[in-house]
Design an enzyme around this catalytic site. Structure first.
Site, PDB file in Angstrom:
ATOM      1  N   ASP A  89       0.859  -1.181   0.000  1.00 33.87           N
ATOM      2  CA  ASP A  89       0.000   0.000   0.000  1.00 33.87           C
ATOM      3  C   ASP A  89       0.902   1.240   0.000  1.00 33.87           C
ATOM      4  O   ASP A  89       1.952   1.256   0.638  1.00 33.87           O
ATOM      5  CB  ASP A  89      -0.887  -0.029   1.248  1.00 33.87           C
ATOM      6  CG  ASP A  89      -1.997   0.997   1.201  1.00 33.87           C
ATOM      7  OD1 ASP A  89      -1.942   1.888   0.343  1.00 33.87           O
ATOM      8  OD2 ASP A  89      -2.910   0.897   2.026  1.00 33.87           O
ATOM      9  N   ASP A 263      -7.707  -7.427   0.268  1.00 38.46           N
ATOM     10  CA  ASP A 263      -6.937  -7.463   1.512  1.00 38.46           C
ATOM     11  C   ASP A 263      -7.813  -6.899   2.613  1.00 38.46           C
ATOM     12  O   ASP A 263      -8.680  -6.061   2.350  1.00 38.46           O
ATOM     13  CB  ASP A 263      -5.654  -6.641   1.405  1.00 38.46           C
ATOM     14  CG  ASP A 263      -5.934  -5.145   1.580  1.00 38.46           C
ATOM     15  OD1 ASP A 263      -5.692  -4.623   2.684  1.00 38.46           O
ATOM     16  OD2 ASP A 263      -6.435  -4.508   0.633  1.00 38.46           O
TER      17      ASP A 263
END
Length: 382
Positions: A89, A263
């Site tokens: 991320d 996720d």
């Protein structure tokens, strides 16, 4: 890096994501290893659940131990004992969540560390460079994730800035064989803003496309309706990643709307708070009714702990505040999520997804197995 479709059922796709660090069947759920670890369990445990790709985070790793140190230690794959693919991320969501600790401008974001208050700065270029130093298989473009609810004007300005940042992230990305970068579609729950965002990202060109700005409190119905008009805007021949989602029912609904990658901290966080995900819904193992329940969590469990620990033992571990309880239940939950993904994928390939989805939802709604359905072993001392 590329994605290859194997089968399709409605909007749902089964495929393979081919990367420098191996190939992953999709749909896939990525366990969250924010700071280089899936909290409480080893990477051998993670592998044993069937996971093929994990997630790390730019914001946390840049603060500790720093991207430069990770690079000197051989990269995130070597440091955390995960030779498979890693998606990182960009740090945008974490930075935006800091509220008064951060200040944003057109170039990037200045913020203070939640650890020690030290000042730092992230820009599209520095976020991309940090992910390069971490050796991320999949790098995420740096974006702004606005807090909801927000006015359409705020959402539009935020989305447009994120698209400018996406172009700068792409320019900073160092292309290597088997590596890739994903752009992130923003725009809240506004169809025209989502369309503008998807169009801008496609014009830039990425190896995959993520859908951000959902699972932030808008509710499942609104999330699904947003996916209904957003996923068709994304390329058919590239992977689609729905960020930060979610419950088993969220995953099923998102796959049926064309998403391939997911996720969420939910299975590991739930494991640390005594909640077990099963084919019959969620069980809270702190409840007194489990104190003498000698059954394993689920009759369908195929995790590394399958059949080895009773509900009564897990109940005892949590009531005694023993660290083994969260470790075992995290392992169980992650294994359940991987089993669910395999079941959904098999149904897509077999062309039975609608039937499988109905059965899954019916079983989740039934609640825990009765003793007639799932008999309780009886023990006594001679």
């Amino acid at each position: 890096m590329h994605w290859q479709k194997e089968a399709q059922s409605g909007q749902a796709r089964a495929g393979w994501l081919h990367t420098r660090h191996g190939s992953v069947p999709t749909p896939t759920f990525m366990p969250v290893g924010t700071v280089g670890t899936v909290k409480g369990i080893t990477m051998d445990n993670v592998r044993a659940t069937g996971a093929g790709i994990v997630l790390g985070n730019t914001y946390h790793l840049m603060l500790r131990p720093t991207a430069e140190r990770v690079q000197r230690l051989g990269g995130l794959h070597r440091m955390m004992d995960w030779p498979g693919p890693i998606l990182t991320d960009s740090g945008g969501f974490q930075v935006m969540s800091l509220g008064p600790l951060r200040k944003m401008d057109e170039d990037g974001v200045t913020f203070r560390s939640h650890i020690d208050g030290s000042a730092h700065r992230l820009t599209p270029e520095s976020s991309t460079d940090i992910q390069y130093k971490l050796d991320a298989t999949i790098t995420m473009a740096f974006d702004e994730c606005p807090a909801l609810p927000a006015t359409k004007e705020v959402l539009a300005a935020s989305m447009q800035r994120s698209m400018r940042w996406a172009a700068r992230s792409r320019e900073a990305f160092i292309a290597r064989p088997g590596y890739g970068q994903f752009g992130i579609v923003q725009g809240g729950t506004e169809p025209d803003l989502r369309a503008d965002s998807a169009r801008a990202l496609r014009d830039i060109g990425f190896e995959g496309y993520a859908i951000g700005g959902l699972a932030v409190g808008e509710g499942q119905e609104l999330m699904f309706s947003t996916l209904d008009y957003t996923t068709p805007l994304l390329p058919e021949d590239q992977p689609r990643y729905l960020m930060g989602v979610g419950t088993p029912d969220d995953l099923l609904g998102a796959v049926m709307r064309g998403c391939d990658m997911f996720d969420c901290v939910m299975p590991s966080r739930a494991g640390r708070t005594a909640r077990a995900y099963t084919e019959r819904g969620t069980l809270n193992l702190r409840n007194a009714r489990f104190a003498e329940d000698t059954r394993p969590i689920s009759p369908d469990d195929d995790s590394p702990m399958a059949g080895r620990y009773s509900r009564a033992y897990l109940h005892h571990l949590f009531r005694a505040n023993e660290m083994l309880g969260p470790m075992l239940l995290t392992l169980h939950n992650l294994a359940y999520y991987q089993r669910l993904m395999r079941q959904i994928r098999a149904a897509i390939i077999a062309g039975t997804l609608e039937q499988t989805a109905a059965e899954l939802r019916q079983n989740w709604a039934k609640g825990d197995w009765s003793e007639e359905e799932y008999p309780m072993p009886r023990y006594h001392q001679d």
